[in-house]
Design an enzyme around this catalytic site. Structure first.
Site, PDB file in Angstrom:
ATOM      1  N   GLU A  63       0.881  -1.163   0.000  1.00 29.68           N
ATOM      2  CA  GLU A  63       0.000   0.000   0.000  1.00 29.68           C
ATOM      3  C   GLU A  63       0.923   1.219   0.000  1.00 29.68           C
ATOM      4  OE1 GLU A  63      -2.687   0.202   3.324  1.00 29.68           O
ATOM      5  OE2 GLU A  63      -3.405   2.182   2.716  1.00 29.68           O
ATOM      6  N   ARG A  71       4.233 -12.483   9.978  1.00 27.76           N
ATOM      7  CA  ARG A  71       4.895 -11.203   9.880  1.00 27.76           C
ATOM      8  C   ARG A  71       6.303 -11.309  10.461  1.00 27.76           C
ATOM      9  NH1 ARG A  71       3.010  -5.969   9.432  1.00 27.76           N
ATOM     10  NH2 ARG A  71       1.128  -6.436   8.345  1.00 27.76           N
ATOM     11  N   LYS A  99       4.493   0.897   9.142  1.00 22.43           N
ATOM     12  CA  LYS A  99       4.627   2.175   8.441  1.00 22.43           C
ATOM     13  C   LYS A  99       4.055   3.324   9.271  1.00 22.43           C
ATOM     14  CE  LYS A  99       2.886   0.207   4.838  1.00 22.43           C
ATOM     15  NZ  LYS A  99       2.210  -0.025   3.558  1.00 22.43           N
TER      16      LYS A  99
HETATM   17  P1  ATP Z   1       2.478  -1.861   7.882  1.00 24.53           P
HETATM   18  O1  ATP Z   1       1.917  -2.429   9.134  1.00 24.53           O
HETATM   19  O2  ATP Z   1       3.906  -1.509   7.980  1.00 24.53           O
HETATM   20  O3  ATP Z   1       1.630  -0.746   7.319  1.00 24.53           O
HETATM   21  P2  ATP Z   1       1.273  -3.481   5.902  1.00 24.53           P
HETATM   22  O4  ATP Z   1       1.109  -4.942   5.954  1.00 24.53           O
HETATM   23  O5  ATP Z   1       0.053  -2.651   6.086  1.00 24.53           O
HETATM   24  O6  ATP Z   1       2.424  -3.069   6.877  1.00 24.53           O
HETATM   25  P3  ATP Z   1       1.524  -3.308   3.072  1.00 24.53           P
HETATM   26  O7  ATP Z   1       2.090  -2.224   2.251  1.00 24.53           O
HETATM   27  O8  ATP Z   1       0.074  -3.555   3.020  1.00 24.53           O
HETATM   28  O9  ATP Z   1       1.962  -3.043   4.572  1.00 24.53           O
HETATM   29  O10 ATP Z   1       2.330  -4.650   2.828  1.00 24.53           O
HETATM   30  C1  ATP Z   1       2.735  -5.130   1.581  1.00 24.53           C
HETATM   31  C2  ATP Z   1       3.067  -6.586   1.719  1.00 24.53           C
HETATM   32  O11 ATP Z   1       4.142  -6.763   2.619  1.00 24.53           O
HETATM   33  C3  ATP Z   1       1.888  -7.369   2.268  1.00 24.53           C
HETATM   34  O12 ATP Z   1       1.789  -8.593   1.582  1.00 24.53           O
HETATM   35  C4  ATP Z   1       2.254  -7.580   3.705  1.00 24.53           C
HETATM   36  O13 ATP Z   1       1.649  -8.729   4.201  1.00 24.53           O
HETATM   37  C5  ATP Z   1       3.783  -7.658   3.643  1.00 24.53           C
HETATM   38  N1  ATP Z   1       4.371  -7.256   4.917  1.00 24.53           N
HETATM   39  C6  ATP Z   1       4.208  -6.089   5.559  1.00 24.53           C
HETATM   40  N2  ATP Z   1       4.855  -6.080   6.743  1.00 24.53           N
HETATM   41  C7  ATP Z   1       5.452  -7.283   6.844  1.00 24.53           C
HETATM   42  C8  ATP Z   1       6.268  -7.911   7.835  1.00 24.53           C
HETATM   43  N3  ATP Z   1       6.598  -7.285   8.963  1.00 24.53           N
HETATM   44  N4  ATP Z   1       6.716  -9.156   7.590  1.00 24.53           N
HETATM   45  C9  ATP Z   1       6.396  -9.786   6.448  1.00 24.53           C
HETATM   46  N5  ATP Z   1       5.634  -9.260   5.487  1.00 24.53           N
HETATM   47  C10 ATP Z   1       5.163  -8.030   5.671  1.00 24.53           C
HETATM   48 MG    MG Z   2      -1.661  -2.809   4.734  1.00 22.10          MG
END
Ligand code: ATP
Ligand code: MG
Length: 561
Positions: A35, A262, A272
Site C-alpha cells: 500500500e 509477519r 509504516k
Molecule cells: P504496515 O503495518 O507496515 O503498514 P502493511 O502490511 O500494512 O504493513 P503493506 O504495504 O500492506 O503493509 O504490505 C505489503 C506486503 O508486505 C503485504 O503482503 C504484507 O503482508 C507484507 N508485509 C508487511 N509487513 C510485513 C512484515 N513485517 N513481515 C512480512 N511481510 C510483511
Molecule cells: Mg496494509
C-alpha cells in the site's frame, strides 16, 4: 532431491502439491502488493524476497501491485520510493499494477452483486452498524436496510458514485450472514463514500472499495495464482473466497490466498504508521534516516541488497510470529562488506604521537594492501611522517599483559609501517594525556623482508599522519530504541523507548586516499567498522556513516547458546 538443494519452506510445499495435482507451472504468478502509504521496511523485505524469490525459483512472473484504494493516505512519493527500493533489492517485476486501475471492474461487479441480491446499501450510522454486528461469541442481527429492494439499492449506489451524498451517509455492504461465526462475514462493507482526490484517478470517484472487495479481484484480474499475505489476513480468507465465488469463471485461474507470519525485528518497529510518526515528530531526519529500518534508510547507511537478501533467506518464512534478533542482519552485512570493502585508515579520537628518532620534515609513502579478502583490489600508498594520530584508547601509561596496544615501554606495529616503542607521554593541566613520544625501529618496516625475518609484536595499531590527514564528519549510530521490543508493551507507547543518543557526530581524521570518495562508496576503517559516504557530503566536507562496527555480536550470541 539433491543434497545441496535448500529445504522447501511451507509455501513452496503448497506450490509443489499444486503442481503435483496437475497445476501447470506456466500458470504460476505472484505479486508483491504494497500500500503506497509509507516507505518499505525490513518486514516488507521478507515479503519481497518471498514473492520475488518464488518467481525466480519457478521462473514465474511477479507483479508489483500498488494497493491504492485509500485516497487519504497514499502519495506518489511513496510509489516512487517503493519502486526504487524493489529495484535496488535486485528484483524485476513483470507488470506494474494499481488496484485503482480496476475501480471500474470492481464497480461493475458490485452492481452485479446488487442485482443478484447479494449486496445492499445501508444508511445507518457506523455506531448502529457496529452494535448490530454482535461479538465473537454472540451472533449479529439484521439491520433495517438489509432487505432494501434491488432497484432502490441500484439507484442509491449509483448516486453514491456520482457524489450526491456526503461521507458516512451510505455504505454498500455484502449480504452474507449476520450470524456467521466469522465476524468478517457479517455483511462486510464493500464501498464507502469519500470525497477525496486519488493520486491516480483524481476526483473521478466519490466511492472507494474496501481492501476485501479489492484484493482478491485484483489477484483474479491479474491471474495471480498464489496470493501470499501475512497472518492477520487468515480470517479474511473466507471473505476472499466468497468474493471470488461471485465472479470467477470456470475457464480462468482462481487465485488462492495463503498466509505466513509477519517478520518482527528486535530493537526496532516495522509498521509504516509508527515509522511515519518517527518522521513526523522529527525523531529522525526522514524515511531514509540511516537509523530507520526502512530499505532506503539501510541503503543510505551502507547496507547492501545482498546482505538483506541473505538475511531474509536465512530467517526464511514462518507460520508463527517471532522476533528476529537484528544482530543477525548485522552479521550478514559484515560478512558481505568484508568481501567488498577496501581497507583504509582513519582515526576518530585522535591522540598525537611523535616519533622522536624520525627526521623532522621527512615523509615516506608506505604500501598498503586494499583488501586481504580480494587480491584484485590491489595496493595503495599511505603517507608516513614524524607526527601521527592514533586512537586515544590505544595508549595507556600502564596496563596489564592482556593489553596488546601501546603502553609506556611497550612495542606495537603501526599498520603497514614500523614497530614503535612508547618512551614517554605529556599531560595537560587536568592530567589528560595529550601526546605520546616514541622511537621507531627503522629495520622493522612492513613488507621489507620475509615474514620470518620480520620481528613480531603482539599489537597492531591503525594511524594517520597528522600532516597528511584530512578532517571529515563521521556519524556513529546506536540502536534507535533502547528496548528489545519497543512495540511489545501494553502500558507504554513505543515512542517512550526512543534512544536519545542514537546519533553521534564527530570529526574523524582520514588518510588522504579518501579525499576522492564519492557518495555511496564503502570502506572498512580498519579496527573501527564499515563506513560509507553519506548523501549529506558537500564540496567542502565529506560525511561518513558507520554502517556497522566490526564486533560481531551475533557470533557471541551463537557461542553462548
Ligand atoms: P504496515 O503495518 O507496515 O503498514 P502493511 O502490511 O500494512 O504493513 P503493506 O504495504 O500492506 O503493509 O504490505 C505489503 C506486503 O508486505 C503485504 O503482503 C504484507 O503482508 C507484507 N508485509 C508487511 N509487513 C510485513 C512484515 N513485517 N513481515 C512480512 N511481510 C510483511
Ligand atoms: Mg496494509
Amino acid at each position: 532431491m539433491e543434497e545441496t538443494k535448500k529445504s522447501l519452506n511451507f509455501i513452496e510445499h503448497i506450490i509443489e502439491e499444486d503442481l503435483e495435482e496437475g497445476y501447470s507451472n506456466d500458470a504460476l504468478r505472484f505479486r508483491f502488493p504494497p500500500e503506497p502509504n509509507g516507505y518499505l521496511h525490513l518486514g516488507h523485505a521478507s515479503s519481497i524476497c518471498l514473492n520475488f524469490g518464488l518467481g525466480e525459483t519457478y521462473n514465474a512472473p511477479v507483479n508489483l501491485r500498488f494497493d491504492d484504494t485509500n485516497p487519504a493516505k497514499e502519495e506518489k512519493e511513496y510509489v516512487d520510493a517503493i519502486k526504487r527500493d524493489v529495484e535496488w533489492m535486485g528484483f524485476k517485476w513483470d507488470k506494474e499494477c494499481y488496484a485503482s486501475d480496476y475501480f471500474q471492474e470492481l464497480y461493475d461487479w458490485a452492481v452485479m452483486l446488487i442485482k443478484s441480491g447479494k449486496a445492499y446499501v445501508d444508511s445507518q450510522s457506523s455506531e448502529a452498524m457496529a452494535e448490530q454486528k454482535g461479538t465473537p461469541t454472540e451472533p449479529g442481527v439484521d439491520g433495517p436496510y438489509r432487505n432494501r429492494p434491488v432497484e432502490e439499492n441500484l439507484d442509491l449506489f449509483e448516486r453514491m458514485k456520482n457524489g450526491e451524498f456526503e461521507e458516512g451517509k451510505h455504505v454498500l455492504r455484502a449480504k452474507i450472514d449476520m450470524a456467521s461465526p466469522n465476524m468478517l462475514m457479517r455483511d462486510p462493507i464493500l464501498y464507502r463514500v469519500l470525497h477525496k482526490a486519488h493520486h491516480r484517478t483524481n476526483t473521478d470517484w466519490c466511492i472507494y472499495p474496501m481492501y476485501d472487495w479489492t484484493h482478491g479481484q485484483s489477484d483474479y484480474l491479474e491471474q495471480v495464482s498464489h496470493s501470499l499475505c501475512t497472518l492477520e489476513f487468515l480470517p479474511h480468507r473466507e471473505l476472499y473466497d466468497w468474493c471470488l465465488d461471485q465472479l470467477v469463471s470456470n475457464n480462468k485461474l482462481r487465485p488462492k490466498q495463503r498466509e505466513f507470519a509477519r517478520r518482527n525485528l528486535s530493537h526496532t518497529v516495522v509498521s509504516k504508521r509508527k515509522l511515519l510518526k518517527l518522521v513526523e515528530e522529527g525523531v529522525v531526519s526522514g524515511w531514509d534516516d540511516p537509523r530507520m529500518p526502512t530499505i532506503s534508510g539501510l541503503r543510505r547507511r551502507g547496507y547492501t541488497p545482498e546482505a538483506i537478501r541473505n538475511f531474509a533467506d536465512t530467517i526464511g518464512i514462518a507460520k508463527r510470529e517471532n522476533i528476529v534478533d537484528v544482530s543477525l542482519l548485522e552479521f550478514h552485512v559484515r560478512e558481505h562488506l568484508n568481501k567488498i570493502s577496501p581497507r583504509v585508515m582513519a582515526v576518530l579520537n585522535p591522540l598525537k604521537l611523535v616519533i622522536t628518532n624520525y627526521p623532522e620534515g621527512q615523509e615516506e609513502w608506505l604500501t598498503a594492501e586494499n583488501n586481504p579478502e580480494d587480491e584484485s583490489a590491489g595496493f595503495r600508498e599511505v603517507p608516513f611522517s614524524r607526527e601521527l594520530y592514533i586512537e586515544q584508547e590505544d595508549f595507556r601509561e600502564e596496563a596489564n599483559r592482556k593489553f596488546f596496544r601501546l603502553k609506556l615501554g611497550g612495542e606495537v606495529r603501526l599498520k603497514n609501517g614500523y614497530i614503535i616503542k612508547a618512551e614517554s607521554c605529556t599531560k595537560d593541566a587536568e592530567g589528560n594525556i595529550i601526546e605520546v613520544q616514541c622511537t621507531y625501529d627503522p629495520k622493522s618496516k612492513s613488507g621489507s623482508g620475509t615474514e620470518e625475518s620480520l620481528r613480531k609484536v603482539k599489537g597492531t595499531l591503525h594511524w594517520v599522519s597528522t600532516r597528511h590527514a584530512f578532517e571529515a564528519e563521521v556519524r556513529l549510530y546506536d540502536r534507535l530504541f533502547n528496548d528489545e521490543n519497543p512495540d511489545g508493551h501494553k502500558d507504554k507507547d513505543f515512542m517512550e523507548f526512543v534512544n536519545q543518543n542514537s546519533l553521534n557526530k564527530i570529526t574523524g581524521f582520514l588518510e588522504p586516499s579518501l579525499k576522492d570518495a564519492i557518495v555511496g562508496d564503502r570502506f572498512q576503517f580498519q579496527r573501527l567498522g564499515y563506513f560509507n559516504v553519506d548523501k549529506d557530503t558537500t564540496a567542502e566536507k565529506l560525511v561518513f556513516n558507520r554502517t556497522v562496527t566490526l564486533r560481531d555480536t551475533w557470533a557471541k550470541i551463537q557461542q553462548k547458546n
